[in-house]
Scaffold this active site. Sequence first.
Site, PDB file in Angstrom:
ATOM      1  N   CYS A 182      41.358  56.348  41.868  1.00 54.34           N
ATOM      2  CA  CYS A 182      41.568  56.132  40.427  1.00 54.34           C
ATOM      3  C   CYS A 182      42.773  56.966  39.980  1.00 54.34           C
ATOM      4  O   CYS A 182      43.873  56.757  40.460  1.00 54.34           O
ATOM      5  CB  CYS A 182      40.283  56.466  39.657  1.00 54.34           C
ATOM      6  N   ASP A 239      39.353  44.120  39.517  1.00 53.41           N
ATOM      7  CA  ASP A 239      39.602  45.300  38.684  1.00 53.41           C
ATOM      8  C   ASP A 239      40.222  44.835  37.369  1.00 53.41           C
ATOM      9  O   ASP A 239      41.356  44.356  37.339  1.00 53.41           O
ATOM     10  CB  ASP A 239      40.541  46.254  39.416  1.00 53.41           C
ATOM     11  N   HIS A 271      37.040  47.840  39.994  1.00 48.70           N
ATOM     12  CA  HIS A 271      37.537  49.211  39.996  1.00 48.70           C
ATOM     13  C   HIS A 271      36.399  50.137  40.443  1.00 48.70           C
ATOM     14  O   HIS A 271      35.245  49.936  40.105  1.00 48.70           O
ATOM     15  CB  HIS A 271      38.008  49.609  38.599  1.00 48.70           C
TER      16      HIS A 271
END
Length: 303
Positions: A182, A239, A271
């Site tokens: 991330c 995502d 994600h």
Amino acid sequence: MVTSDGATSEPETGGTRDLQGLDGLVTPPFSRRGFVMTGLMSGLTLATTRVEAQVIHTDETGIEAGEVRIPVGDGPMPAYRAMPSGPGPFPIVLVVEEIFGVHEYIKDICRRLAKAGYTAVAPELFARQGDVSTMTDAQTIVREVVSKTPDAQVLGDLDAAAAWAAAEAKGDSGRLGITGWCRGGRTVWLYAAHSASLKAGVAWYGPVGGARTPIQPKTAGDLAAEIRAPVLGLYGGADTGIPVADVEKARDAARAAGRTMELEVFPDAPHGFHADYRPSYRKAAADEGWSRMLAWFRKYGVA
């Protein structure tokens, strides 16, 4: 110019590249504001809706693992390190946290890497800006901590972590890799454009766009053509926050500049598909991504 094996002929200054023109990415003198977090959090982040039953726990058999302090310009930075038992030296992997800090998930990743033969070090990069261990929602963490953490500070802390690993954790500075998840995936791109010593990086669903600010002046996409070491991007096709087209654009920019960048998209993965403690976890994609990461490190001289 970076060749296909990640070598470079660009000028170097003091062990890192000359970043003239990349304002904000040259490490400035430390503010000496001190550390808000003087130790790592226990357990998992509070900023998650629920903790899933499939959380992976890696034991310490055959490895040495635990919290450490890494000297930086304004004091001791808390970090977690795991490394194989034995004399070493072992290849170094810098492990870059999500926005949630160095919690149990990140610590476990370090232990997994140690089991694979690496000295893994995860510095708490938000330690000066706020105590993420007490925060219960992601928006607060981003607003109060992440957005206030200068990129220059992060890059300098990673340099310090790599140097410490070589001096104190049986690490081989000639075999340096980085991986992050991330926000940490974004940092992989930035560090690959910063470090003259890095052999390879693996970015797990790191954003390539976003706002530019005086302390975070360049996006990962802005620096795609500047990466000095080969970067592998592992992204989810489902995502909703990182369009695949944006990552493909960054990849294409890197390749057009002669850099080495490969992109692997897992079509149905959202994600956070590697985060085994969250509902976003997708085991098949996580396992395949992990295998590809280790293969990338082997291919480009980290292993």
